[in-house]
Structure formats: C-alpha cells, structure tokens
Scaffold this motif. Sequence first.
Motif, mmCIF file in Angstrom:
data_model
loop_
_atom_site.group_PDB
_atom_site.id
_atom_site.type_symbol
_atom_site.label_atom_id
_atom_site.label_comp_id
_atom_site.label_asym_id
_atom_site.label_seq_id
_atom_site.Cartn_x
_atom_site.Cartn_y
_atom_site.Cartn_z
ATOM 1 N N SER A 24 -1.899 4.968 -0.911
ATOM 2 C CA SER A 24 -3.239 5.287 -0.408
ATOM 3 C C SER A 24 -3.369 6.724 0.095
ATOM 4 C CB SER A 24 -3.644 4.310 0.696
ATOM 5 O OG SER A 24 -2.749 4.376 1.790
ATOM 6 N N ASP B 193 0.824 -1.214 0.000
ATOM 7 C CA ASP B 193 0.000 0.000 0.000
ATOM 8 C C ASP B 193 0.861 1.268 0.000
ATOM 9 O OD1 ASP B 193 -2.241 1.592 0.068
ATOM 10 O OD2 ASP B 193 -2.529 1.412 2.233
ATOM 11 N N PRO C 67 -7.786 0.032 4.116
ATOM 12 C CA PRO C 67 -6.928 -1.099 3.748
ATOM 13 C C PRO C 67 -7.570 -2.429 4.132
ATOM 14 C CG PRO C 67 -5.678 0.603 4.908
ATOM 15 C CD PRO C 67 -7.123 0.972 5.034
#
Length: 421
Positions: A218, A215, A229
């Motif tokens: 984001s 990630d 998430p």
Amino acid sequence: PYLSENSKTLVVGPSTWHEGTEIAQPITWSAHFTPLGQRLQESTATELLALRQLSTQSGITSLAMGLPDPALIPVERFQQAWEAILSRIGAEALGVSPVQGIAPLRELLSDRLRCQGVSANPENVVVVNDSQQGLDLLLRLFTEPGDTVITEAPTYYRNGMEVERVEFLLARYRPRLIYTGPTYQNPTGCTMSLERRQKLLTLAQRYQVPIIEDDPFSELYFDEPPPPPIKALDDAGHVLYLGTFSKCLSPGLRVGWLVAPQPVAKLATLLRRATDLQPNTLGQHLVIEFARRGWLDEHVAAARASYANRCQAMDAALRRHLPRGAKWHTPGGGLFLWLELPEQVAAHELPSETGQQGVVFLPGRFLYPTNGRQNVCRLNFSVPDEESIERAVAVLGSALCKLLCREVGVVAEQTLVSPAV
C-alpha cells in the motif's frame, strides 16, 4: 564395513550396516512423509523454486520475481545505520529480542499505522519474520486440514474481490477465514474499491468470520494513495492485518508485523516462540534507525517514483510488441502487471522460447488456489530497469507470435493493442 570370517562379529563402518549377509537398504523417504510432505511433492513448488534460481543467474532478465530492485537498496545508509547502532547499544543489537518484538519498533509501527487510519496500540502489534510468518501463524491458530477459507483467485476485475459472491460462499461453506490482499494485489495488481471493502467487512461481521488483510504494497502507490485498509474501517476487531518492510525497504531484513486484538496477539506470540523463539533483532534496530533519521520515508518515496516509471515503461512496451488479443490492466501501485493472452495460448509454453533468449516470467497457473486459467501471466516491473523491460517484452511478444502461428496456423498480427479497460 568389514565382516569377520564367520559373519558373527560385527564391525560397523561409516556408511553401511551388516549383520550376517544382510545389507541395509536406503530409506524410502517418501514413505515417511506426512500428508503435507506428500502434497508438497505433488505441488508446483519445485517448479517455482527452479524458476527463482533461474531468475538469479547472470544474463537473465527476470519478470518473474516479486521483490524490490536490489539496486535501490540504500547500502551506504544501512552501513551508517549499522555503525550508529553498534556505537550506541553494542552487543544488544545482536542479542535476544522480546518474542513480540522490541517496544520501540512496535511503537513506531503503531504510529505509522495511525497515519493510515488503523488504530493499533503497541500491545496489539506482533513483529514477525516478514508477513509470510504472520500468515503461517494465523492459519495454524484458526484452521486445520480440511477447513474452508475464502480467498481471491486471480481475476480481471479492477475493483478486486467479487464481494457479491462472498455472501453466498459464507452462507454455504461457513469458512473459518477470509483472506484478501485488497491493495495492488499479488498477482493482478488490482485494488479493491472502498465500497467493496466496506461490504466485505459488513459481511464478515454479519457471519462472524475473521478477515486476514495482507497489505505489503500500500505504500508503493504511484499517483493517488489507495483506499484505506479494511482494518481502518474495522471498529469491532474482525480484521487481522499483515504488513512488511520487505517490499518497500529491503527483503533481507525479514521484518514484518501482525496487528490483531489482544487475545489473538497473545496466542500468536506464544506460537511464534515455539516456532523460532524471536524476531530478527538486528533487522528491528535497523528499521528504527532508518525511521529515526527520516530515511525510511525518503526511500519509500524514491521507490515509488522509480517503480512508477518502470510500470509506464512496461505498459508502453506491451503496446508496441504484443499482438492483437492481449489485454492487461496497468496498476496504480505495487510491483506487478497481470497479462491476459489470447484464449488459445497456454502461457506455460512460452518460457521454453523466451528462456533461450534470457527472459523469464511467471505463468499464471502457479497463482491459483486450484486449477486456474492457462492464458495468463504475472509480469514484475520492479527489478528490471527500463531498457531491460523493453527488451524482455519484445522477446515475450516475439515468442507469443510464434506460438500463435503454430497454434492457429496463421500469422499473428503484431500490432498496437489497447490495455483492458
């Protein structure tokens, strides 16, 4: 080297060894490579390295990189932070770091993750030299050559990984891991819907297969924040979560993190000690200082606004300059736009034309785990400014029209096109 008259007395010079009349031959390095070395020789890594080097040359507009804009890096603030750190803790900032990362940074990361709905105590956080190292550690802990891993091939689905196919793959192949980048995915820019995130987690729990959630993007949303998430939905500890400051602050810091249950965090820490001893001490202190002064969130907000404008500029330029048949999805965040060219076009044939005019991009064939589609490419909008984006897309559109004329023997209609829905 010199040999005596009877060739029995040996005098060795700096580069060649003689015994009698025998001359040592250069070593054949390829014969000594492991299977990994052999695979690297046969991979596209050399081409990608050459493309990266070309992208840094003067006069080149690169749509190929996956980096933040160097012009946005707050150099003066880094200098102020560096001076403040040295004044406060001196040589400690340049000394050794705990293998798992310094405690104040792990506490900071724990607090920031809670804002995203991720429950992570500092002892569950391992600071790594960017998320790439975190991924390497996890793969070495959980897989061996020949094991199966489920991952995304670049697709055109706006909701991300086709979770409907995952259960079949889980049942048939019994993979060791599921790897996914569900938010503004590299390379497509697509974001997995909340419904698909929940379904994927349910399947992983049912089949007892860990998920690696990568990630890095984001925080770089343009309008609305992305769904939480997958790690935020995970109450049973099935998700191993990777993040980094390389995309939202500075890639040179090499500061990322791995969030994992305690047994995994402990083994990852032991393995990284055997790899490079510790994370970057100075980089950790710089991140802490930026956050302490409120600069981190300010910078992320400024980067969001800048990249949103550039993404809009690229979308508008594609509408103006690409011929009929090209399709794309404009992302809601991140650094990339995924472009699908007409079926008869091989994207890797375009750089020879665009490169002559100082424009490079990344053909999509480099971005598949196995043989992939030839008519796709990834365009980066975070590094070039809006004027450079306009020129680069115009060059790409012109090269595409020339290639279409050559391939199909007709004049490609260079007209407005609509993005894919």
